[in-house]
Motif scaffolding. Structure first.
Motif, mmCIF file in Angstrom:
data_model
loop_
_atom_site.group_PDB
_atom_site.id
_atom_site.type_symbol
_atom_site.label_atom_id
_atom_site.label_comp_id
_atom_site.label_asym_id
_atom_site.label_seq_id
_atom_site.Cartn_x
_atom_site.Cartn_y
_atom_site.Cartn_z
ATOM 1 N N GLU A 74 0.839 -1.222 -0.018
ATOM 2 C CA GLU A 74 -0.085 -0.016 0.028
ATOM 3 C C GLU A 74 1.060 1.419 0.213
ATOM 4 O O GLU A 74 1.708 1.501 0.940
ATOM 5 C CB GLU A 74 -0.939 -0.047 1.128
ATOM 6 N N LEU A 75 0.693 2.128 -1.202
ATOM 7 C CA LEU A 75 1.738 3.107 -1.157
ATOM 8 C C LEU A 75 0.776 4.355 -1.552
ATOM 9 O O LEU A 75 -0.089 4.521 -2.258
ATOM 10 C CB LEU A 75 2.579 2.934 -2.582
ATOM 11 N N MET A 76 1.164 5.481 -0.516
ATOM 12 C CA MET A 76 0.469 6.600 -0.484
ATOM 13 C C MET A 76 1.723 7.953 -0.946
ATOM 14 O O MET A 76 2.538 8.034 -0.306
ATOM 15 C CB MET A 76 -0.142 7.065 0.792
ATOM 16 N N LEU A 77 1.092 8.309 -1.983
ATOM 17 C CA LEU A 77 1.892 9.745 -2.429
ATOM 18 C C LEU A 77 1.216 10.922 -2.396
ATOM 19 O O LEU A 77 0.097 11.350 -2.824
ATOM 20 C CB LEU A 77 2.135 9.503 -3.971
ATOM 21 N N ASP A 78 1.770 11.783 -1.306
ATOM 22 C CA ASP A 78 1.070 12.954 -0.985
ATOM 23 C C ASP A 78 1.607 14.037 -1.770
ATOM 24 O O ASP A 78 2.470 13.931 -2.743
ATOM 25 C CB ASP A 78 1.497 13.205 0.299
ATOM 26 N N ARG A 79 0.945 15.026 -2.038
ATOM 27 C CA ARG A 79 0.977 16.301 -2.989
ATOM 28 C C ARG A 79 2.509 16.289 -3.552
ATOM 29 O O ARG A 79 3.381 16.792 -2.849
ATOM 30 C CB ARG A 79 0.316 17.607 -2.551
ATOM 31 N N GLY A 80 2.717 16.258 -4.675
ATOM 32 C CA GLY A 80 3.971 16.505 -5.172
ATOM 33 C C GLY A 80 5.164 15.492 -5.036
ATOM 34 O O GLY A 80 6.100 15.621 -5.675
ATOM 35 N N ALA A 81 4.813 14.342 -4.502
ATOM 36 C CA ALA A 81 5.869 13.286 -4.204
ATOM 37 C C ALA A 81 6.070 12.609 -5.378
ATOM 38 O O ALA A 81 5.313 12.630 -6.492
ATOM 39 C CB ALA A 81 5.428 12.265 -3.127
ATOM 40 N N ILE A 82 7.441 12.089 -5.567
ATOM 41 C CA ILE A 82 7.874 11.350 -6.471
ATOM 42 C C ILE A 82 8.546 10.123 -6.137
ATOM 43 O O ILE A 82 9.029 10.205 -5.251
ATOM 44 C CB ILE A 82 8.861 12.110 -7.664
ATOM 45 N N LEU A 83 7.850 8.788 -6.558
ATOM 46 C CA LEU A 83 8.563 7.605 -6.196
ATOM 47 C C LEU A 83 8.613 6.704 -7.554
ATOM 48 O O LEU A 83 7.813 6.293 -8.221
ATOM 49 C CB LEU A 83 7.470 7.051 -5.268
ATOM 50 N N ALA A 84 10.032 6.262 -7.433
ATOM 51 C CA ALA A 84 10.190 4.925 -8.378
ATOM 52 C C ALA A 84 10.232 3.823 -7.364
ATOM 53 O O ALA A 84 10.703 3.665 -6.323
ATOM 54 C CB ALA A 84 11.534 5.446 -8.983
ATOM 55 N N HIS A 85 9.459 2.796 -8.049
ATOM 56 C CA HIS A 85 9.196 1.519 -7.159
ATOM 57 C C HIS A 85 9.711 0.557 -8.330
ATOM 58 O O HIS A 85 8.839 0.219 -9.181
ATOM 59 C CB HIS A 85 7.479 1.539 -6.984
ATOM 60 N N TYR A 86 10.762 -0.084 -7.872
ATOM 61 C CA TYR A 86 11.140 -1.168 -8.387
ATOM 62 C C TYR A 86 10.511 -2.465 -7.836
ATOM 63 O O TYR A 86 10.739 -2.691 -6.546
ATOM 64 C CB TYR A 86 12.717 -1.505 -8.673
ATOM 65 N N LYS A 87 10.259 -3.481 -8.635
ATOM 66 C CA LYS A 87 9.941 -4.821 -8.231
ATOM 67 C C LYS A 87 10.383 -5.694 -8.942
ATOM 68 O O LYS A 87 10.045 -6.038 -10.192
ATOM 69 C CB LYS A 87 8.272 -5.033 -8.124
ATOM 70 N N LEU A 88 11.535 -6.391 -8.444
ATOM 71 C CA LEU A 88 12.540 -7.176 -9.021
ATOM 72 C C LEU A 88 12.070 -8.811 -8.594
ATOM 73 O O LEU A 88 12.674 -8.942 -7.568
ATOM 74 C CB LEU A 88 13.872 -6.811 -8.974
ATOM 75 N N GLN A 89 11.545 -9.463 -9.371
ATOM 76 C CA GLN A 89 10.927 -10.557 -8.870
ATOM 77 C C GLN A 89 11.885 -11.571 -9.589
ATOM 78 O O GLN A 89 11.478 -12.033 -10.749
ATOM 79 C CB GLN A 89 9.408 -10.948 -9.154
ATOM 80 N N GLU A 90 12.853 -12.170 -8.551
ATOM 81 C CA GLU A 90 13.607 -13.218 -9.198
ATOM 82 C C GLU A 90 13.687 -14.656 -8.369
ATOM 83 O O GLU A 90 14.539 -15.020 -8.033
ATOM 84 C CB GLU A 90 15.291 -12.892 -9.099
ATOM 85 N N ALA A 91 12.441 -14.656 -7.669
ATOM 86 C CA ALA A 91 12.149 -16.022 -6.926
ATOM 87 C C ALA A 91 12.462 -17.201 -7.343
ATOM 88 O O ALA A 91 12.691 -17.384 -8.884
ATOM 89 C CB ALA A 91 10.533 -15.963 -6.592
ATOM 90 N N PRO A 92 13.082 -18.213 -6.682
ATOM 91 C CA PRO A 92 13.372 -19.492 -7.032
ATOM 92 C C PRO A 92 12.105 -20.058 -8.163
ATOM 93 O O PRO A 92 10.993 -19.815 -7.993
ATOM 94 C CB PRO A 92 13.553 -20.236 -6.043
ATOM 95 N N LEU A 93 12.642 -20.888 -8.960
ATOM 96 C CA LEU A 93 11.541 -21.359 -10.153
ATOM 97 C C LEU A 93 10.523 -22.402 -9.634
ATOM 98 O O LEU A 93 9.561 -22.570 -10.016
ATOM 99 C CB LEU A 93 12.479 -22.297 -11.203
ATOM 100 N N GLY A 94 10.634 -22.602 -8.093
ATOM 101 C CA GLY A 94 9.475 -23.514 -7.484
ATOM 102 C C GLY A 94 8.629 -22.779 -6.839
ATOM 103 O O GLY A 94 7.822 -23.281 -6.054
ATOM 104 N N ASP A 95 9.116 -21.309 -6.548
ATOM 105 C CA ASP A 95 8.161 -20.601 -5.751
ATOM 106 C C ASP A 95 6.753 -20.073 -6.257
ATOM 107 O O ASP A 95 6.908 -20.134 -7.537
ATOM 108 C CB ASP A 95 8.948 -19.247 -5.288
ATOM 109 N N LEU A 96 6.022 -19.622 -5.521
ATOM 110 C CA LEU A 96 4.627 -19.293 -5.680
ATOM 111 C C LEU A 96 4.989 -17.795 -5.452
ATOM 112 O O LEU A 96 5.175 -17.704 -4.066
ATOM 113 C CB LEU A 96 3.476 -20.094 -5.253
#
Lengths: 446, 249
Positions: A214-236
């Motif tokens: 849950e990400l809340m950006l207040d007036r004028g905020a700048i957010l770069a959000h990386y989601k690097l999903q390199e989970a093992p190949l058996g992961d769910l």
């Protein structure tokens, strides 16, 4: 015994851990439990889950981890080589030894959710569950029922956080475990920050991660959000990320999905204030029998809001991809611009993609477009590269990366771009993005 | 250097080359001319290794090695390089990347090791100057959105950087105006060397005013029917291919 019951039993066995918690947390946990019990796991009869079968999760038996031991050497090999403020979770459990918040400025708070809950921190009471309620999905309900750990990030107004904030989630091999992390981010007015969620682990792991952000950006905020999903190949891996954007905010999501046997991402941005802009950049790569499902939604709830979405899918072997992108324009949200593009590259005849772009517009003065394409590598181009002495595997890797280029070129963190390059194209003789060399070439003109 | 002996090639069941024999020695420039459909492009495509061409008879050897047994990239690594009549657009792959990875792939295959970046840039800068190309070309995707002339110049630029032993140029003059042709011809002439050979495939004599060949071969109906010096090309220009075909018949 139903699939739902296994999880409810696990929860019941866990309840002794929750006896001391404040009533507001207990109430939400109960609401999550009740909702999950009522909904059960989604099936393919649900429109939102039409192409994704979650039986491998529903029929699993996952334990909850209580300790976070991980050899520092193993962790070091998995971690991103990047200078960052770092919180580490091992099978969902916070590891203080593998975390590093040295020199974190006082205007930024980064703490494990367990600590925030124990302290009844003001950062959690209001926001937690406000954007992603228990009604969002059975997985959101399940996350709320099991909520124990995660990360709380609070950035004071006007703060520019120089180093990225890295949340790394490591998955261990051994008995199948599950975790339900919750990530809460409050970006104060005109603040600027980069947040990285990194999922990785030991290659033999077979765990289930069910994260809610849950990400809340207040007036004028700048957010770069990386989601690097390199989970093992058996992961769910299931993730539900909800972003709330106030006036003149800019949010950019880099959703890079490389690992996991079954992956489902839900990414939603609410553009609630004029001048808010959201950028969804996605790259998903599947091989073997990986299943990768991305559902995105942009809600233009206010006039003069902007969205730009570009998702690229690369699927090999028998991998199955799903892209469902929705752009919604609320009644009388005039002067909005919403662009969406989804392109997919199938590297094998057996790879498969289900792509569904959707526009839902209730205003008349808008600029919106969407499109989706699916294709294969250009054999003529492979031949042309080979006639220059480049071997076939490299030529294919190059062209695959070139396909990803529009998204990958925007990944400005080198350590992350390199990981993606390696996963998508294998080891190439040169860094693909020869940034330095190109600059050198340009300077030749002078 | 290159020896083609009694080469027969079929494409989709049609025999295109019907016993072609050709020897090219180091230091020589050869031109193959002929009417449309004679098999000019087939010859260079077979030597480069393009799919869809079936060799039913004959041999092609390069410095004693059997070319037809080599992978496409091995031929390039051995020093055989084809300049395309219709260069392929490769979206997303920058020219600089192609040049660097191709050069290094060839060097590594020859056991020379990769060229250090500063040396590489110096080389590229020099060759760009030769082809009157701006450094901004390096950042553009290979041939994407290039004009016909730019594409051809880019082919020659690759030749200049990669320095093949045998450069085969397939209709490198097609679609060029006179100024572009001079630039391309200058580039090709700069490749001329004792230890290098050039094979030009062309439809028109015009190119040969700028790149003067040592030998001219006339290819008609899958066979070389006449070989001469640069004068032969001028005769062809004056009399056309018909006279040649008749004299053969």
């Amino acid at each position: 015994m139903s699939d739902t019951q296994t999880f409810l039993d696990t929860l019941k066995a866990r309840s002794s851990n929750y006896t001391a918690e404040p009533t507001w947390i207990a109430a939400r946990r109960q609401a999550g439990t009740a909702r999950f019990e009522a909904l059960g796991f989604p099936t393919r009869r649900d429109e939102e889950w039409k192409y994704t079968d979650v039986r491998s999760i529903a029929q699993g038996n996952f334990a909850i981890a209580d300790n976070a031991e991980f050899s520092p050497a193993t962790a070091a090999a998995l971690t991103l080589p990047i200078d960052a403020y770092r919180l580490t979770f091992v099978d969902g459990v916070f590891s203080s030894a593998l975390s590093d918040l040295d020199s974190l400025p006082s205007s930024v708070q980064v703490l494990p959710l367990s600590k925030a809950l124990a302290e009844n921190h003001e950062a959690v009471g209001g926001p937690l569950g406000r954007l992603t309620g228990v009604d969002f999905s059975p997985f959101a309900a399940l996350n709320t029922a099991f909520m124990e750990e995660g990360a709380v990030v609070r950035i004071a107004p006007g703060t520019v956080v120089e180093k990225p904030i890295l949340l790394q989630f490591l998955s261990r091999a051994g008995q199948p475990m599950m975790c339900h992390p919750r990530v809460l981010v409050e970006a104060g007015g005109r603040s600027e920050a980069t947040l990285i969620e990194h999922y990785t682990g030991e290659s033999e792991a077979t765990n289930f991660t069910n994260v809610v952000g849950e990400l809340m950006l207040d007036r004028g905020a700048i957010l770069a959000h990386y989601k690097l999903q390199e989970a093992p190949l058996g992961d769910l891996h299931v993730a539900s990320i909800h972003v709330e954007q106030g006036r003149d905010t800019r949010y950019t999501s880099y959703n890079l999905s490389l690992g996991g046997a079954l992956v489902r991402n839900d990414l939603i941005s609410d553009l609630n204030g004029q001048g808010a802009e959201t950028n969804f950049l996605g790259l998903f790569f599947g091989q073997g029998r990986q299943h990768v499902d991305n559902h995105t939604k942009v809600n233009h709830n206010a006039p003069l809001t902007f969205s730009n979405e570009n998702y690229k899918g690369i699927l090999d072997d028998r991998a199955h991809g799903v892209f469902n992108g929705k752009v919604y324009v609320k009644r009388d949200s005039q002067k909005i611009e919403g662009f969406q593009s989804n392109q997919n590259l199938l590297l094998s005849d057996r790879a498969h993609i289900d792509a569904k772009p959707e526009l839902e517009i209730y205003a008349d003065d808008v600029k919106c477009s969407h499109g989706t394409t699916t294709g294969q590598l250009d054999e003529e181009a492979i031949y042309a590269l080979r006639t220059r002495g480049i071997d076939e595997a490299t030529a294919r890797g190059l062209l695959t990366l070139a396909f990803a280029g529009e998204v990958l070129d925007k990944v400005t963190l080198d350590a992350i771009a390199e990981r993606v390059e390696l996963a998508v194209a294998g080891k190439l003789p040169e860094r693909f993005n020869l940034a330095g060399l190109v600059e050198a070439a340009v300077s030749l003109n002078d | 250097m290159l020896q083609v002996k009694d080469l027969h090639v079929t494409v989709e069941g049609n025999e295109i080359l019907k016993g072609l024999t050709l020897t090219i020695n180091a230091g020589e420039v050869h031109a193959i001319m002929g009417p449309n459909g004679a098999g000019k492009s087939t010859l260079s495509a077979v030597i480069a290794g393009k799919d869809g061409y079936e060799v039913t008879q004959g041999t092609v050897t390069f410095e004693g090695k059997d070319v037809l047994e080599m992978e496409i990239e091995e031929r390039a690594q051995a020093g055989l390089l084809l300049g395309f009549q219709y260069p392929v657009e490769i979206p997303g792959v920058k020219n600089i990347y192609l040049l660097k990875s191709a050069l290094n792939a060839q060097r590594v295959a020859r056991g020379e090791g990769e060229m250090p970046a500063p040396e590489f840039m110096k080389l590229v800068k020099e060759k760009l100057g030769y082809m009157k190309m701006d450094a901004s070309f390096l950042q553009r995707a290979v041939n994407e959105g290039f004009s016909g002339g730019e594409k051809k110049r880019n082919e020659i630029l690759q030749m200049l950087v990669l320095q093949p032993k045998l450069a085969m140029l397939d209709e490198i003059d097609s679609g060029l105006d006179i100024d572009a042709m001079k630039v391309v011809a200058d580039g090709v002439n700069s490749l001329r060397a004792e230890d290098r050979a050039i094979l030009l495939v062309t439809h028109y004599q015009r190119l040969l005013d700028y790149i003067v060949p040592d030998q001219v071969h006339v290819l008609v109906d899958g066979r070389i029917v006449k070989t001469g010096d640069a004068e032969l090309a001028k005769q062809l220009e004056a009399n056309g291919y018909e006279g040649i075909e008749e004299s053969v018949a």
